[in-house]
Scaffold this active site. Sequence first.
Site, PDB file in Angstrom:
ATOM      1  CD  GLU A   1      -3.069  -1.008  -0.008  1.00  0.00           C
ATOM      2  OE1 GLU A   1      -3.480   0.076  -0.152  1.00  0.00           O
ATOM      3  OE2 GLU A   1      -3.196  -2.076  -0.662  1.00  0.00           O
TER       4      GLU A   1
ATOM      5  CB  SER B   1     -34.663 -35.360  46.357  1.00  0.00           C
ATOM      6  OG  SER B   1     -35.928 -35.528  46.856  1.00  0.00           O
TER       7      SER B   1
END
Length: 718
Positions: A126, A407
């Site tokens: 770039e 339980s």
Amino acid sequence: MSPSLRSPSPAPPPPDPGGADPGWEPRDPTLAAPRAGGRPRASLPRRLLRAAAGLTLLGALLLGGAFVAGYLLVDIPAANAAAVAQSNLYLYRDGTVLARDGEVNRENVRLDRIPLSVRQAVLAAEDRDFHTSRAVDPKAMVRAAWNTLNGKGRQSGSTITQQYVKNYYLGQEQTLTRKAKEFFIAIKLEREKTKDEILQGYLNTSYFGRNAYGVQAAAHAYYGKDVERLGPAEGAYLAALLKAPSAYDVTTHPENRPAVLARWGYVLDGMVGEGWLTPGERAALRFPDPQTARPATGLSGQRGYVVQAVEEYLTGRGIVDEKTLAGGGFRIVTTLDPDRQAALVRAVEDRVTHRLDPAAHPTDRYVRAGAAAVEPATGRVVALYGGVDYTEQYVNNATRRDYQVGSTFKPFVFTAAVQSGARTQYGEPITPYTLYDGTDRRPVEGWPGAPYDPANEDGESYGEIPVGTATDLSVNAVYAQMAVDVGPAHVRRTAVALGLPATTPDLTASPSIALGPATASVLDMAQAYATLAAHGRRGDHTLVASVSRDGEPLPLPSAEPRQAVGREAADTTTAVLRSVVETGTGTAALAAGRPAAGKTGTAEDDKAAWFAGYTPELATVVALMGQDPETGAHEPLYGALGLPRVNGGGPPAEIWARFTREALADTPVRDFDLRLMPGAELPEVPPVPDGPEGEEEDWYETGEAGPGPAKPGKRPGR
């Protein structure tokens, strides 16, 4: 004499052709006569040159004025919303991606996390003069504009600084206004930021395709790893993508492979030209084919439930506030193990989801499942199941606190009894062999409050029964009395010490506490059972191994285990719960193929069924819940899965067994190392003598009290 009478002046003598030059030449008759009183008119070329010079000066003045005005008027704006938006990235404990929470797939990283070769590849692609050139390159901009006008394709001529300005401060629209702003902001930005800061910003805002914004997201999208693990060849491919992200994705556009390879080679050749790669290193590189594009890791399936649970963990403990977390940018490594997570999902699907048939069994449409697995030694949550799919059922069944635990709470009562050295109403110490009256609807003794006479399941009466056997069979009458003997307040404190939140709804200090009206979550119960498995040492359950933002780690609460209850209390409870698996209501858990302890549970009106169990290595709790998908009301599970009743010893225990077997497949089988309370050891008694026919009468088989090898949880005599 008047002037009018004067004689005319004599004419000049004619030139003498043979004589000397008189010093003047005759005027060219083709030329116009000079204007009276003025200078001679300039030639046309000279006038044009003068006009051009004037226009040039005027243009320069105008351009200079425009530049000054633009520089003064255009300020560096705040970042645009899209540029700062990030997703929160959630990872498994091994670093693989679990989920992303947010529309923008971005994770900002510091420049020092990006390998030098990757940075150089981007510069080669770039802006090779980035570190030595100005923020803008007017000649490149003019050249790009000329090429665009001449049909050579749209070109920008922008430096990396300008591209960063476009990404971070402006937008992608191609207008003269945006381009002008970009120009001035870039110039100003270079005065305020270093080259490294600009490059870091550019690498974090650039789009690489596959919905990946920033180089870190791109590294995961194309190569499934963090950016710091990328090599030069991979970095060059990501740099090549910047030119045309979608078109250069070779997995979705294989027809563009030649162009991609050419661009990849161009980047590498640029690196060689700049001295960043040697020709030999360049020649040794091969094109690194990226992984196939994968669907976005959103919140479908289990991912949404995990993200929700992690968010609650982070915000509930004050690690990060809700608003900041919603702002994104967090990298969160969870404690979940991907293999065990997958195993838990398979277990639920195999034992429940794939068996649901609402057409044949209408109750099936009510079935919801939740599960959580915790490592006892560390408190780490290694697997979590929140429901069939977060996008379909958004309530997390692993963390919700609106179903009774039934339980599965009873072991906490027994742990409290041993921990406090409690005795019965008749002064006997409470051990696994202590006898209680298991008669149905028997009123509890010694409770100063309102009379309480709980029913046993199916109205069954057992008479005098040892505590261990009462646990195997989940006898309510025994445990309600035991809660009074221990003290309901102490039972509550013990449950909280083991891992239940003190704010758990219906965790009341009354005899009914023993029967599990509390509505703790699956995850809460998994932590409590993990504490029992860890010999009473509690490591607060954790879903997060680490969390950071922009590379900065956030402190996490200490996960150092501490002794919550005595080892003898926890280990004696484990011994009792082993009997539940071996001979009680939880025998389906034996399919795990290793020593296990656990407890079944059923909520009131059968609206939920639980199995909570553990091995020395792993504690897991599974619950099936009934909920109307339209009204949200809790519903009984009668008839679900074609069963008359759904209890904890059925599908929940089956899920537990399948998951545990698979999750621990690579772990050596290990037995519990228990240190029991006095009086809890198996009694040593002589063998039963032969009967009249020479055969032994074994109470182990008949269940009758008598001498002989004692069965865990049963003891002959009072």
